[in-house]
Design a protein around this motif. Structure first.
Motif: not given
Length: 328
Positions: A32, A106, A111, A114, A162
């Motif tokens: 990201n 990831a 995560n 994000q 997420s």
């Protein structure tokens, strides 16, 4: 992309100290962050690479739960035998996210952090209170099909993207962090995220330099588990609505329930009133409708996302039927 300095951390402590400096970002998989840097939505002066730290193990805790390193890749976590056996809702949520290639890179910690996929947030030429506080929220009157219907404010109506975090919230995860001064914190996922209010740029309770090192799960919950994601296409799409559910039925009544939702709010959403409407009730239409009423009591659409209100009602009721069917 603007120029930035780069440092490779050799310990979590060194990473946290480095991260406390102004305008520093941690990078692990970067799935990201790098996109945001290319668009100059994020412009860190320094990246601290934590990808080689020894935080990539999944271990069983003394209480029978799991301790998940912040650098465990999403693909590895989804396939881990302890996860597929005891926490299938988490495995399914992870597999519903992104693509196989991205899941290989990831990380668990990344995560959780994000950033929103709001179109206006991703466009530096547009106003956005989350990116530039005080500039406005054009999504309220603009294209807001994927935006939130719960927990919004006049400053921001973006959603959290997420899938994993939705399942983690249903499972009562605890996030373990390390501060620059060496202190450690244990933060319930229920307290980890912040509503936008007047400060939509502040999305979590993390302090400058505070590093996520692990995520801990309690012992596997009793009952059935389910993760359902409604989206525009079958893969590589964010949730319009998602449901992570864990329900146990005993003696013909719902004995326990944990339900979390994605695509509805600025954080993975959970409302205990929804669960209270179910516990002690006989599974069926009356209880399921009452749970949906509790979830949507404060829901507000913004035109383009009005459809989410009936959609989440239908999705929740269908999930509750699947979680309780044949258990009486």
């Amino acid at each position: 992309m603007k120029l930035f300095d780069y440092a490779r951390a050799d310990s979590p402590e060194a990473a946290a100290r480095d991260g406390a400096l102004a305008n520093v970002k941690f990078i692990a998989g970067g799935t990201n962050l790098l996109d945001l840097m290319k668009l100059q939505v994020e412009t860190p002066e320094k990246l601290v690479d934590i990808s080689r730290l020894a935080l990539n193990e999944v271990e069983e805790t003394e209480a029978g739960g799991l301790r998940i390193g912040a650098l465990v890749p999403n693909a590895d976590l989804a396939a881990h035998p302890k996860v597929t056996a005891g926490y299938p809702v988490l495995s399914r949520a992870l597999l519903a996210g992104a693509s196989g290639q991205l899941r290989n890179k990831a990380s668990t910690g990344g995560n959780l952090l994000q950033r929103t996929r709001c179109y206006y947030f991703y466009d530096p030429a547009s106003a956005c209170n989350k990116r530039d506080p005080g500039s406005g929220c054009p999504a309220k009157e603009g294209f807001n099909r994927i935006h939130a219907i719960l927990g919004t404010s006049d400053q921001c109506i973006a959603t959290h993207p997420s899938d994993m975090a939705v399942a983690m919230r249903a499972l009562d995860a605890v996030i373990v962090t390390l501060k620059p001064d060496g202190d450690k914190r244990r933060i319930s996922i229920h307290d980890f995220y912040r509503l936008p209010g007047d400060t939509p740029d502040k999305e979590t309770v993390l302090e400058p330099g505070e590093l996520i090192t692990h995520v801990e799960l309690p012992a596997p919950p009793r009952g059935r588990q389910l993760y359902r994601k409604v989206r525009d296409r079958a893969s590589y799409a964010f949730a319009l609505v998602s449901v992570a559910g864990v329900i146990a039925v005993e003696d013909g009544k719902i004995a326990s329930a944990a339900l979390a939702f994605g695509g509805l709010g600025p954080m993975p959403w959970r409302n205990v009133d929804v669960e209270d409407a179910l516990v002690g009730k006989v599974p069926g239409t009356a209880a399921f409708e009452a749970a949906a009423d509790a979830l949507l009591a404060d829901a507000k659409g913004y035109g383009g996302n009005d459809f989410k209100i009936p959609l989440v009602r239908r999705t929740l009721i269908a999930c509750l039927r699947d979680l309780t069917e044949g258990t009486a």
